[in-house]
Design a protein around this motif. Structure first.
Motif, PDB file in Angstrom:
ATOM      1  N   GLU A  98     -21.963  21.809 -13.538  1.00  0.00           N
ATOM      2  CA  GLU A  98     -21.362  20.765 -12.577  1.00  0.00           C
ATOM      3  C   GLU A  98     -22.898  19.686 -12.472  1.00  0.00           C
ATOM      4  O   GLU A  98     -22.391  18.598 -12.264  1.00  0.00           O
ATOM      5  CB  GLU A  98     -21.024  20.974 -11.114  1.00  0.00           C
ATOM      6  CG  GLU A  98     -20.295  20.058 -10.379  1.00  0.00           C
ATOM      7  CD  GLU A  98     -19.133  19.375 -10.878  1.00  0.00           C
ATOM      8  OE1 GLU A  98     -18.692  18.297 -10.345  1.00  0.00           O
ATOM      9  OE2 GLU A  98     -18.307  20.198 -11.680  1.00  0.00           O
ATOM     10  N   ASN A  99     -23.760  20.238 -12.289  1.00  0.00           N
ATOM     11  CA  ASN A  99     -25.057  19.514 -12.279  1.00  0.00           C
ATOM     12  C   ASN A  99     -25.049  18.480 -13.387  1.00  0.00           C
ATOM     13  O   ASN A  99     -25.641  17.420 -13.351  1.00  0.00           O
ATOM     14  CB  ASN A  99     -26.257  20.431 -11.630  1.00  0.00           C
ATOM     15  CG  ASN A  99     -27.336  19.388 -11.315  1.00  0.00           C
ATOM     16  OD1 ASN A  99     -27.514  18.421 -11.021  1.00  0.00           O
ATOM     17  ND2 ASN A  99     -28.585  20.414 -11.573  1.00  0.00           N
ATOM     18  N   ALA A 100     -25.072  19.272 -14.389  1.00  0.00           N
ATOM     19  CA  ALA A 100     -25.378  18.273 -15.591  1.00  0.00           C
ATOM     20  C   ALA A 100     -24.312  17.250 -15.785  1.00  0.00           C
ATOM     21  O   ALA A 100     -24.518  16.181 -16.369  1.00  0.00           O
ATOM     22  CB  ALA A 100     -24.975  19.298 -16.934  1.00  0.00           C
ATOM     23  N   LYS A 101     -22.911  17.666 -15.386  1.00  0.00           N
ATOM     24  CA  LYS A 101     -21.792  16.617 -15.375  1.00  0.00           C
ATOM     25  C   LYS A 101     -22.438  15.462 -14.262  1.00  0.00           C
ATOM     26  O   LYS A 101     -22.312  14.163 -14.896  1.00  0.00           O
ATOM     27  CB  LYS A 101     -20.586  16.977 -14.734  1.00  0.00           C
ATOM     28  CG  LYS A 101     -19.517  16.065 -15.086  1.00  0.00           C
ATOM     29  CD  LYS A 101     -18.197  16.808 -14.401  1.00  0.00           C
ATOM     30  CE  LYS A 101     -16.985  15.836 -14.353  1.00  0.00           C
ATOM     31  NZ  LYS A 101     -15.942  16.535 -13.808  1.00  0.00           N
ATOM     32  N   MET A 102     -22.803  15.593 -13.163  1.00  0.00           N
ATOM     33  CA  MET A 102     -23.260  14.662 -12.465  1.00  0.00           C
ATOM     34  C   MET A 102     -24.502  13.938 -12.800  1.00  0.00           C
ATOM     35  O   MET A 102     -24.466  12.623 -12.701  1.00  0.00           O
ATOM     36  CB  MET A 102     -23.553  15.201 -10.996  1.00  0.00           C
ATOM     37  CG  MET A 102     -22.576  15.931 -10.218  1.00  0.00           C
ATOM     38  SD  MET A 102     -22.988  16.165  -8.348  1.00  0.00           S
ATOM     39  CE  MET A 102     -24.263  17.546  -8.808  1.00  0.00           C
ATOM     40  N   VAL A 103     -25.471  14.561 -13.473  1.00  0.00           N
ATOM     41  CA  VAL A 103     -26.553  13.800 -14.174  1.00  0.00           C
ATOM     42  C   VAL A 103     -26.008  12.828 -15.287  1.00  0.00           C
ATOM     43  O   VAL A 103     -26.336  11.639 -15.565  1.00  0.00           O
ATOM     44  CB  VAL A 103     -27.666  14.755 -14.836  1.00  0.00           C
ATOM     45  CG1 VAL A 103     -28.528  14.096 -15.486  1.00  0.00           C
ATOM     46  CG2 VAL A 103     -28.396  15.454 -13.722  1.00  0.00           C
ATOM     47  N   SER A 104     -24.961  13.404 -16.069  1.00  0.00           N
ATOM     48  CA  SER A 104     -24.554  12.460 -17.152  1.00  0.00           C
ATOM     49  C   SER A 104     -23.709  11.178 -16.401  1.00  0.00           C
ATOM     50  O   SER A 104     -23.725  10.371 -17.067  1.00  0.00           O
ATOM     51  CB  SER A 104     -23.405  13.323 -17.996  1.00  0.00           C
ATOM     52  OG  SER A 104     -22.426  13.759 -17.159  1.00  0.00           O
ATOM     53  N   GLU A 105     -23.365  11.479 -15.311  1.00  0.00           N
ATOM     54  CA  GLU A 105     -22.484  10.173 -14.577  1.00  0.00           C
ATOM     55  C   GLU A 105     -23.748   9.412 -14.009  1.00  0.00           C
ATOM     56  O   GLU A 105     -23.164   8.386 -13.196  1.00  0.00           O
ATOM     57  CB  GLU A 105     -21.619  10.663 -13.621  1.00  0.00           C
ATOM     58  CG  GLU A 105     -20.349  11.467 -14.374  1.00  0.00           C
ATOM     59  CD  GLU A 105     -19.574  12.222 -13.283  1.00  0.00           C
ATOM     60  OE1 GLU A 105     -19.890  12.051 -12.156  1.00  0.00           O
ATOM     61  OE2 GLU A 105     -18.368  12.562 -13.742  1.00  0.00           O
ATOM     62  N   GLY A 106     -24.967   9.750 -13.968  1.00  0.00           N
ATOM     63  CA  GLY A 106     -25.718   8.860 -13.123  1.00  0.00           C
ATOM     64  C   GLY A 106     -26.867   9.299 -12.029  1.00  0.00           C
ATOM     65  O   GLY A 106     -27.668   8.888 -11.753  1.00  0.00           O
ATOM     66  N   SER A 107     -26.486  10.478 -11.739  1.00  0.00           N
ATOM     67  CA  SER A 107     -27.031  11.216 -10.537  1.00  0.00           C
ATOM     68  C   SER A 107     -28.401  11.596 -11.029  1.00  0.00           C
ATOM     69  O   SER A 107     -28.422  12.360 -12.041  1.00  0.00           O
ATOM     70  CB  SER A 107     -26.324  12.385 -10.112  1.00  0.00           C
ATOM     71  OG  SER A 107     -27.021  12.967  -9.050  1.00  0.00           O
ATOM     72  N   GLN A 108     -29.493  11.176 -10.202  1.00  0.00           N
ATOM     73  CA  GLN A 108     -30.846  11.727 -10.836  1.00  0.00           C
ATOM     74  C   GLN A 108     -31.443  12.705  -9.515  1.00  0.00           C
ATOM     75  O   GLN A 108     -32.725  12.809  -9.404  1.00  0.00           O
ATOM     76  CB  GLN A 108     -31.698  10.577 -10.797  1.00  0.00           C
ATOM     77  CG  GLN A 108     -31.447   9.791 -12.042  1.00  0.00           C
ATOM     78  CD  GLN A 108     -31.565  10.602 -13.632  1.00  0.00           C
ATOM     79  OE1 GLN A 108     -32.609  11.033 -13.587  1.00  0.00           O
ATOM     80  NE2 GLN A 108     -30.718  10.441 -14.267  1.00  0.00           N
ATOM     81  N   PHE A 109     -30.538  13.279  -8.607  1.00  0.00           N
ATOM     82  CA  PHE A 109     -31.316  13.852  -7.466  1.00  0.00           C
ATOM     83  C   PHE A 109     -31.936  15.126  -8.067  1.00  0.00           C
ATOM     84  O   PHE A 109     -33.229  15.346  -7.660  1.00  0.00           O
ATOM     85  CB  PHE A 109     -30.219  14.389  -6.668  1.00  0.00           C
ATOM     86  CG  PHE A 109     -30.510  15.080  -5.429  1.00  0.00           C
ATOM     87  CD1 PHE A 109     -31.200  14.478  -4.364  1.00  0.00           C
ATOM     88  CD2 PHE A 109     -30.583  16.455  -5.607  1.00  0.00           C
ATOM     89  CE1 PHE A 109     -31.718  15.403  -3.339  1.00  0.00           C
ATOM     90  CE2 PHE A 109     -30.873  17.326  -4.432  1.00  0.00           C
ATOM     91  CZ  PHE A 109     -31.520  16.792  -3.407  1.00  0.00           C
TER      92      PHE A 109
END
Length: 99
Positions: free
Chosen positions: A73-84
């Protein structure tokens, strides 16, 4: 029947040895400090290992060795632009590098 006696004798011997070793204040204080240091060391080791692996996974979410659903899920968020997660990883590594 014999096991019960063996366990009872072992408990009594253990209690006797413990009582003898802890009969004066100096011995008790030494034992307390040794036990406290030992438990603190064990807790810190386990916390560091857990924190480091989680931190490493946060820094490279799509390259993690584990297939944990939360990690995916974290990888998915990063792929969508999240950099947290990536920014947090970089900040922690920078602080550790200064020490």
């Amino acid at each position: 029947m014999k096991k019960r006696y063996i366990v009872s004798v072992a408990g009594a011997v253990g209690a006797g040895i413990t009582g003898y070793l802890l009969k004066n204040q100096d011995s008790r204080n030494k034992l307390k400090t040794k036990v406290k240091k030992g438990t603190d060391k064990l807790w810190n080791i386990s916390r560091e290992e857990q924190t480091d692996s989680t931190l490493e996974d946060a820094g490279v979410p799509d390259q993690a060795a584990t297939n944990d659903p939360a990690q995916l899920e974290n990888a998915k968020m990063v792929s969508e632009g999240s950099q947290f997660g990536v920014e947090y990883y970089n900040q922690v590594k920078e602080v550790k590098g200064r020490k």
